[in-house]
Write a protein that holds these residues in place. Structure first.
Motif, PDB file in Angstrom:
ATOM      1  N   GLY A  13      -0.557 -15.835  -3.151  1.00 31.16           N
ATOM      2  CA  GLY A  13       0.218 -16.406  -2.055  1.00 31.16           C
ATOM      3  C   GLY A  13       1.603 -16.840  -2.491  1.00 31.16           C
ATOM      4  N   LEU A  14       1.710 -17.287  -3.742  1.00 32.41           N
ATOM      5  CA  LEU A  14       2.994 -17.762  -4.246  1.00 32.41           C
ATOM      6  C   LEU A  14       3.944 -16.636  -4.640  1.00 32.41           C
ATOM      7  CD1 LEU A  14       1.887 -20.802  -6.433  1.00 32.41           C
ATOM      8  CD2 LEU A  14       2.778 -20.813  -4.099  1.00 32.41           C
ATOM      9  N   ILE A  15       3.395 -15.462  -4.960  1.00 28.09           N
ATOM     10  CA  ILE A  15       4.287 -14.364  -5.356  1.00 28.09           C
ATOM     11  C   ILE A  15       4.370 -13.252  -4.306  1.00 28.09           C
ATOM     12  CG2 ILE A  15       4.093 -14.797  -7.818  1.00 28.09           C
ATOM     13  CD1 ILE A  15       2.199 -12.404  -8.008  1.00 28.09           C
ATOM     14  N   GLY A  16       3.686 -13.443  -3.195  1.00 25.82           N
ATOM     15  CA  GLY A  16       3.797 -12.484  -2.105  1.00 25.82           C
ATOM     16  C   GLY A  16       3.039 -11.195  -2.327  1.00 25.82           C
ATOM     17  N   THR A  17       1.816 -11.320  -2.801  1.00 23.80           N
ATOM     18  CA  THR A  17       0.968 -10.147  -2.990  1.00 23.80           C
ATOM     19  C   THR A  17      -0.473 -10.560  -2.688  1.00 23.80           C
ATOM     20  OG1 THR A  17       0.470  -8.312  -4.487  1.00 23.80           O
ATOM     21  CG2 THR A  17       0.598 -10.499  -5.483  1.00 23.80           C
ATOM     22  N   THR A  18      -1.426  -9.730  -3.040  1.00 17.38           N
ATOM     23  CA  THR A  18      -2.832 -10.069  -2.809  1.00 17.38           C
ATOM     24  C   THR A  18      -3.518 -10.358  -4.143  1.00 17.38           C
ATOM     25  OG1 THR A  18      -3.620  -7.786  -3.004  1.00 17.38           O
ATOM     26  CG2 THR A  18      -2.888  -8.515  -0.811  1.00 17.38           C
ATOM     27  N   HIS A  19      -4.624 -11.076  -4.070  1.00 17.96           N
ATOM     28  CA  HIS A  19      -5.362 -11.354  -5.304  1.00 17.96           C
ATOM     29  C   HIS A  19      -5.917 -10.066  -5.905  1.00 17.96           C
ATOM     30  CE1 HIS A  19      -8.760 -11.367  -2.463  1.00 17.96           C
ATOM     31  NE2 HIS A  19      -9.537 -11.158  -3.503  1.00 17.96           N
ATOM     32  N   ARG A  20      -6.199  -9.101  -5.057  1.00 13.28           N
ATOM     33  CA  ARG A  20      -6.696  -7.804  -5.528  1.00 13.28           C
ATOM     34  C   ARG A  20      -5.619  -7.081  -6.352  1.00 13.28           C
ATOM     35  NH1 ARG A  20     -11.096  -5.508  -6.799  1.00 13.28           N
ATOM     36  NH2 ARG A  20     -11.440  -3.408  -6.103  1.00 13.28           N
ATOM     37  N   THR A  21      -4.373  -7.156  -5.899  1.00 13.67           N
ATOM     38  CA  THR A  21      -3.267  -6.534  -6.626  1.00 13.67           C
ATOM     39  C   THR A  21      -3.110  -7.175  -8.001  1.00 13.67           C
ATOM     40  OG1 THR A  21      -2.101  -5.957  -4.595  1.00 13.67           O
ATOM     41  CG2 THR A  21      -0.769  -6.089  -6.601  1.00 13.67           C
ATOM     42  N   ILE A  22      -3.205  -8.499  -8.070  1.00 14.61           N
ATOM     43  CA  ILE A  22      -3.120  -9.183  -9.362  1.00 14.61           C
ATOM     44  C   ILE A  22      -4.229  -8.696 -10.282  1.00 14.61           C
ATOM     45  CG2 ILE A  22      -3.365 -11.411 -10.527  1.00 14.61           C
ATOM     46  CD1 ILE A  22      -1.930 -12.672  -8.134  1.00 14.61           C
ATOM     47  N   HIS A  23      -5.426  -8.619  -9.751  1.00 13.50           N
ATOM     48  CA  HIS A  23      -6.576  -8.156 -10.544  1.00 13.50           C
ATOM     49  C   HIS A  23      -6.346  -6.722 -11.037  1.00 13.50           C
ATOM     50  CE1 HIS A  23     -10.743  -7.667 -11.776  1.00 13.50           C
ATOM     51  NE2 HIS A  23     -10.787  -6.541 -11.078  1.00 13.50           N
ATOM     52  N   ASN A  24      -5.897  -5.849 -10.145  1.00 18.07           N
ATOM     53  CA  ASN A  24      -5.671  -4.447 -10.521  1.00 18.07           C
ATOM     54  C   ASN A  24      -4.565  -4.300 -11.563  1.00 18.07           C
ATOM     55  OD1 ASN A  24      -7.691  -3.584  -8.790  1.00 18.07           O
ATOM     56  ND2 ASN A  24      -6.279  -3.103  -7.128  1.00 18.07           N
ATOM     57  N   LYS A  25      -3.502  -5.088 -11.427  1.00 22.25           N
ATOM     58  CA  LYS A  25      -2.401  -5.013 -12.398  1.00 22.25           C
ATOM     59  C   LYS A  25      -2.858  -5.512 -13.766  1.00 22.25           C
ATOM     60  CE  LYS A  25       1.514  -4.996  -9.280  1.00 22.25           C
ATOM     61  NZ  LYS A  25       2.107  -3.726  -9.653  1.00 22.25           N
ATOM     62  N   LYS A  26      -3.708  -6.516 -13.770  1.00 23.23           N
ATOM     63  CA  LYS A  26      -4.221  -7.030 -15.039  1.00 23.23           C
ATOM     64  C   LYS A  26      -5.058  -5.960 -15.742  1.00 23.23           C
ATOM     65  CE  LYS A  26      -6.842 -10.725 -17.138  1.00 23.23           C
ATOM     66  NZ  LYS A  26      -7.623 -11.939 -16.952  1.00 23.23           N
ATOM     67  N   ILE A  27      -5.894  -5.282 -14.994  1.00 27.80           N
ATOM     68  CA  ILE A  27      -6.756  -4.240 -15.571  1.00 27.80           C
ATOM     69  C   ILE A  27      -5.935  -3.033 -16.030  1.00 27.80           C
ATOM     70  CG2 ILE A  27      -8.539  -2.544 -15.010  1.00 27.80           C
ATOM     71  CD1 ILE A  27      -9.849  -4.704 -13.264  1.00 27.80           C
ATOM     72  N   SER A  28      -4.982  -2.606 -15.201  1.00 22.29           N
ATOM     73  CA  SER A  28      -4.222  -1.387 -15.508  1.00 22.29           C
ATOM     74  C   SER A  28      -3.059  -1.641 -16.471  1.00 22.29           C
ATOM     75  CB  SER A  28      -3.672  -0.773 -14.219  1.00 22.29           C
ATOM     76  OG  SER A  28      -2.636  -1.576 -13.681  1.00 22.29           O
ATOM     77  N   GLY A  29      -2.606  -2.883 -16.562  1.00 26.19           N
ATOM     78  CA  GLY A  29      -1.449  -3.183 -17.395  1.00 26.19           C
ATOM     79  C   GLY A  29      -0.133  -2.841 -16.723  1.00 26.19           C
ATOM     80  N   GLU A  30      -0.209  -2.445 -15.450  1.00 31.29           N
ATOM     81  CA  GLU A  30       0.991  -2.100 -14.691  1.00 31.29           C
ATOM     82  C   GLU A  30       1.798  -3.374 -14.414  1.00 31.29           C
ATOM     83  OE1 GLU A  30       2.122  -0.451 -10.237  1.00 31.29           O
ATOM     84  OE2 GLU A  30       0.081  -0.241 -10.959  1.00 31.29           O
ATOM     85  N   PRO A  31       3.122  -3.317 -14.605  1.00 29.02           N
ATOM     86  CA  PRO A  31       3.943  -4.517 -14.367  1.00 29.02           C
ATOM     87  C   PRO A  31       4.158  -4.782 -12.875  1.00 29.02           C
ATOM     88  CG  PRO A  31       5.336  -2.691 -15.010  1.00 29.02           C
ATOM     89  CD  PRO A  31       3.906  -2.196 -15.112  1.00 29.02           C
ATOM     90  N   PHE A  32       4.508  -5.999 -12.575  1.00 26.58           N
ATOM     91  CA  PHE A  32       4.901  -6.354 -11.217  1.00 26.58           C
ATOM     92  C   PHE A  32       6.297  -5.802 -10.964  1.00 26.58           C
ATOM     93  CE2 PHE A  32       1.723  -9.589 -12.141  1.00 26.58           C
ATOM     94  CZ  PHE A  32       1.000  -9.618 -10.951  1.00 26.58           C
ATOM     95  N   ASP A  33       6.667  -5.706  -9.681  1.00 28.77           N
ATOM     96  CA  ASP A  33       8.021  -5.239  -9.383  1.00 28.77           C
ATOM     97  C   ASP A  33       9.019  -6.324  -9.782  1.00 28.77           C
ATOM     98  OD1 ASP A  33       8.436  -7.098  -7.219  1.00 28.77           O
ATOM     99  OD2 ASP A  33       7.566  -5.683  -5.798  1.00 28.77           O
ATOM    100  N   LEU A  34      10.279  -5.998  -9.734  1.00 28.30           N
ATOM    101  CA  LEU A  34      11.335  -6.883 -10.215  1.00 28.30           C
ATOM    102  C   LEU A  34      11.336  -8.238  -9.495  1.00 28.30           C
ATOM    103  CD1 LEU A  34      13.667  -7.153 -12.181  1.00 28.30           C
ATOM    104  CD2 LEU A  34      15.155  -6.152 -10.465  1.00 28.30           C
ATOM    105  N   ALA A  35      11.222  -8.225  -8.175  1.00 25.47           N
ATOM    106  CA  ALA A  35      11.245  -9.474  -7.403  1.00 25.47           C
ATOM    107  C   ALA A  35      10.045 -10.354  -7.761  1.00 25.47           C
ATOM    108  CB  ALA A  35      11.257  -9.175  -5.915  1.00 25.47           C
ATOM    109  N   GLN A  36       8.875  -9.756  -7.880  1.00 27.04           N
ATOM    110  CA  GLN A  36       7.680 -10.523  -8.234  1.00 27.04           C
ATOM    111  C   GLN A  36       7.772 -11.048  -9.662  1.00 27.04           C
ATOM    112  OE1 GLN A  36       4.858  -7.445  -7.262  1.00 27.04           O
ATOM    113  NE2 GLN A  36       4.285  -8.452  -5.352  1.00 27.04           N
ATOM    114  N   THR A  37       8.329 -10.261 -10.550  1.00 26.28           N
ATOM    115  CA  THR A  37       8.501 -10.693 -11.932  1.00 26.28           C
ATOM    116  C   THR A  37       9.437 -11.896 -12.003  1.00 26.28           C
ATOM    117  OG1 THR A  37       8.101  -8.462 -12.760  1.00 26.28           O
ATOM    118  CG2 THR A  37       9.255  -9.963 -14.227  1.00 26.28           C
TER     119      THR A  37
END
Length: 102
Positions: A13-37
């Protein structure tokens, strides 16, 4: 997550995404986009300062959940989810830290 003590849903909620996206990025190692970073960087700074000022993350998180005088009695956590709110909360933390109204 370590600095805030928040779960993925709260952080999402604080970074404007879903908890599922956070989970998937953690597993895949994919970075967040520039604004989220950038938002994550600012949130890390906020939680680092808040934990230092209040002594620990539990005390800081309690402050985040209560109306704050210096924020016109707005709840800091609610402001964090609004445009420009992160800067307002950070400014209030600095006012608390240095004993001055900004």
């Amino acid at each position: 997550k370590d600095l805030s003590g928040f779960n993925n849903e709260n952080l999402a909620g604080l970074i404007g995404t879903t908890h599922r996206t956070i989970h998937n990025k953690k597993i895949s190692g994919e970075p967040f986009d520039l604004a989220q970073t950038e938002r994550l960087r600012k949130l890390a700074q906020l939680f680092t300062e808040g934990n230092e000022i209040f002594g620990n993350k539990n005390e800081f998180n309690q402050w985040l959940e209560k109306p704050a005088y210096g924020l016109d009695y707005s709840v800091p956590y609610d402001l964090l989810q609004q445009p420009g709110g992160l800067d307002k909360v950070m400014n209030e933390l600095y006012a608390i830290k240095f004993g001055d109204t900004i």
